[in-house]
Scaffold this active site. Structure first.
Site, short mmCIF file in Angstrom:
data_model
loop_
_atom_site.label_atom_id
_atom_site.label_comp_id
_atom_site.label_asym_id
_atom_site.label_seq_id
_atom_site.Cartn_x
_atom_site.Cartn_y
_atom_site.Cartn_z
N ASN A 271 9.85 -0.10 -1.33
CA ASN A 271 10.50 0.73 -2.35
C ASN A 271 10.41 0.12 -3.73
OD1 ASN A 271 11.36 2.81 -0.59
ND2 ASN A 271 12.93 1.44 0.19
N GLU A 293 -4.21 -3.72 -0.90
CA GLU A 293 -4.28 -3.55 0.55
C GLU A 293 -4.03 -2.12 0.97
OE1 GLU A 293 -2.42 -7.72 2.18
OE2 GLU A 293 -1.39 -5.89 2.68
#
Lengths: 502, 502
Positions: A271, A293
């Protein structure tokens, strides 16, 4: 002939998940696809878990070594952990059931740098790989495989395993063909060559995975969604963190230390990371690229608004809303996204060459800039180091971010001494909490302490931290490089364990 | 015209050390040459220290920021520290006087990965470089400089400093011309390209350093030796460490995990490292190459016997006997040795590509494989991390070595929790003490603990370590990934501080 398995040889191997799972034995090392809940096998793990339950009910052992790209999902890691079928696990996990078994001591967990996982497997560090279970989108007539929503370590598992089980997932859009870049020129030393990537947007490999069809012992057709990642709306805390970070990047550009369109961005998952991406979207920055990634919802937003012109990653990690949005506009994203093997997405050579800006979460940092990314109170693993070490160590500039407190203020994210160290004082550039930002570049440990306490610690803990440093500084006049009181350094953590409050 | 300064422009700048030192002001950042006591300036530091003493006697402040390649010598770091003239120091120090000032809190010390030091200076992490003071062997007619016995960060200091002071040292053999390989194609991101080195023996740059002659404000001629590194003859302990390590390498070759002529060797500096090199010399290994930081006596031995066919490094670090041997046979070594900038000798891209075998000393390791290379009892810095992180993180295989005890048994090198972490559990492959060798590859933290205690701990401490792990393991049944008793984890160090014995 299946619409998705048009390879004549492979189509003869189509079978059920149950029949495929029969080919996995107790004690096998199994390499599964999957990264951040994307592209993991959907059917064989459940069938395998059923076999494990049955074996255990008869008093037989049935446990495997499980290797993946990174995290999978409840219907892969979770279901196998519930069957108590995992003996060893590498290189990353975020499944809560499996985490419990790791922390209870049932499962041996090797928490590894993701850039190390495939190469060290080739080197023989982890033993022999018996079976690969890899989700793909399609098997083409010539036997080439269209990868799924993550690439991870699939190239390596397909290459190294004795036996290969393919899951062809009809739920994944067929249009994923063209979203991947699989580099096949990696070699073992002394035969390695430079990796010829100088721009995150460049293609250096093939859009397909390869497999020796003679090794493919089963092809299982599925139609099941990826695990959805749930994101919460950015709250005040994560927005404050994002704001400090974006403001700092603007200062760096103004100071001439960075181009106006920044350098390639790496963003961890979660978040706070999503809030930072939202903060970038609301900033004047534009024409950005990502070398990261995972493509999570926030990156999709940036691609949609044009703030980001390209994202290189190894996996998606989307919410269900994000998945719908991606699928509906998949042609819009093609050419703006490339998924690569994690040995490439996280490669130190490339991270350093490209000059990545690395932004990762942390559990805690100490006053000298050592960062703990993995362990709660020194002993219980949370998830794992993932790619944070690959990116942070080699980044042009790195950030570690966290709210300044956790558990309603009972835990301070800034502590006298980290209870576990994943990123050392030599590796950490900037710490950010909602309180502020501490730029540690070029500072000695004692100067870092002053700055971290001032800028990042929560006011409730600031005085106690300052008191610790001052007393430590006086305690040993000939040991003032990194002042510590060793009988007190971890007392905050111990107090939390004893009283529920640091 | 001096025999060593045949450049017409530079020869007009020849002056005294005292006059050159006049050009350095209080508050300047000064980049000096020097690495492992080789190639540091011999005259200007003393003249500068005299100015500092004089200023301090008159109540004026005179302190500089001092940046180097790595360690220098008593007549550079030492003499400036004695003058209390160093305010800030990076990236490495081993001088005892300066160490005392760092640990007393007088000097701000930024202990950095050596591969980071030059690039992060270009990025602006350390501030502006005012003056470079660089020893060279000769200034050629075209202004090119023949580097001295270390290259270190000289390329960067010469390039980035506003003013340059050259020391031309007639004591250094003129025949050093041809021993260097200075790579001039490094760039800032986003303009970086692959570094085209695929073989440690290859030349990718120039034999010379460059300098803009307009920046050269002084040329000082000297005739003084490098600091001699004193090595002791290998004792039983270091021979035992060497024997375990060499035996292990033989096993790895036998298991097919490594070529018969191994992979490029990196060896830290010191007596244990020298003993390991001697052990390799006595082994059947042959045709080896080194890709390392420092060429110390043991490497010269290996080159002499032909066990080593080539050594790439950034510096020499020889005893006086070693220096004589090198000078007498300098033509024999030419073509078998290349000295490069430390940004290249230690570059993660190259260390990983080449698959280096990294062998470094340590202060302590904990039972979970975290290694402390820098701090004594958590607070006092010893030397610094140097290149150990560059090599270990990116190595094909890494070793950390230490006698199992220090101070006559009062200190155990294997402890429950490291009092400082420089190399994390994710980065450490093999620990070696005279007791034995612990191969940690592919092991979970608890499995590592068992093996480290069994193989590496001194018998006097083994039971206490086992007792710690067993009690920690029982203490928190839901936190058994890395069992710790946080109120006891650092008690061995505290006990040593309190009682003089762990």
């Amino acid at each position: 002939m299946s619409a998705r398995v048009t390879c004549p040889v492979l189509s003869t191997r189509i079978t059920t998940a149950e029949a495929a799972a029969e080919l996995i034995r107790h004690g096998d090392n199994v390499g599964m696809s999957g990264f951040t809940g994307a592209g993991y096998p959907k059917a064989v793990p459940a069938a395998l878990a059923a076999r494990m339950h049955a074996a255990h009910a008869h008093g037989s052992e049935f446990r495997i070594g499980l290797w993946t790209g990174a995290s999978t999902a409840p219907d892969a890691d979770g279901i196998l952990a519930e069957a108590h079928g995992i003996a060893r696990r590498m290189p990353y996990n975020s499944d809560p059931v499996l985490r419990r078994e790791i922390n209870s001591g049932e499962v041996e967990y090797v928490d590894a740098h993701l850039s190390h996982s495939a190469p060290q497997m080739w080197f023989g560090f982890f033993g022999h790989l018996d079976v690969a279970v890899v989700e793909v989108v399609a098997a083409l007539p010539d036997g080439l495989l269209v990868p799924s929503t993550s690439v991870g370590n699939n190239k390596t598992w397909l290459d190294q395993a004795d036996k290969v089980i393919l899951e062809v997932n009809h739920w994944q859009p067929r249009e994923l063909e063209g979203f991947h870049d699989v580099y096949y020129k990696a070699a073992l030393p002394p035969h390695r060559l430079p990796i010829p990537l100088t721009d995150p947007t460049a293609r250096i490999g093939d859009p397909y995975l390869r497999v020796d069809p003679r090794k493919v012992v089963a092809v299982v057709e599925t139609r099941a969604p990826d695990r959805n990642t749930v994101f919460t709306e950015p709250d005040d805390t994560s927005q404050a963190i994002a704001s400090h970070l974006v403001h700092f990047l603007q200062q760096e550009v103004a100071a001439g230390r960075m181009p106006a369109d920044l350098l390639p961005l790496q963003s961890g998952v979660g978040n706070v990371a999503n809030a930072v991406l939202a903060g970038l979207d609301a900033s004047p920055f534009t024409n950005l690229v990502a070398f990261t990634e995972v493509i999570q919802d926030g990156m999709l937003d940036l691609l949609d608004t044009g703030t980001l012109r390209f994202a290189s990653a190894t996996s998606f990690g989307l919410s269900s809303e994000g998945v719908s949005r991606f699928m509906e506009n998949i042609d819009h994203y093609k050419g703006r996204v490339l998924l690569r093997s994690e040995e490439i997405s996280n490669h130190p050579e490339l991270v350093r060459r490209l000059g990545v800006i690395a932004m990762n979460g942390m559990i805690e940092a100490d006053i000298y800039g050592n960062v703990n990314s993995t362990h709660v109170m020194g002993s219980a693993v949370m998830n794992g180091i993932g790619g944070s070490g690959d990116f942070a160590r080699n980044a042009f500039l790195n950030f570690f971010m966290s709210p300044s407190t956790a558990k309603g203020g009972a835990i301070s994210a800034i502590v006298p001494m980290a209870s576990h160290v994943d990123h050392t004082e030599h590796d950490v550039h900037v710490l950010v909490t909602e309180q502020g930002l501490a730029d540690l570049r070029g500072l000695s440990p004692r100067a870092r302490a002053t700055r971290i306490i001032e800028r990042c610690a929560h006011p409730e803990y600031r005085d106690a931290l300052t008191d610790y440093v001052e007393r430590a500084d006086r305690a040993r006049p000939t040991a003032r490089h990194t002042p510590h009181l060793l009988d007190e350094a971890l007392s905050w953590h111990q107090r939390y364990l004893d009283t529920g409050h640091m």
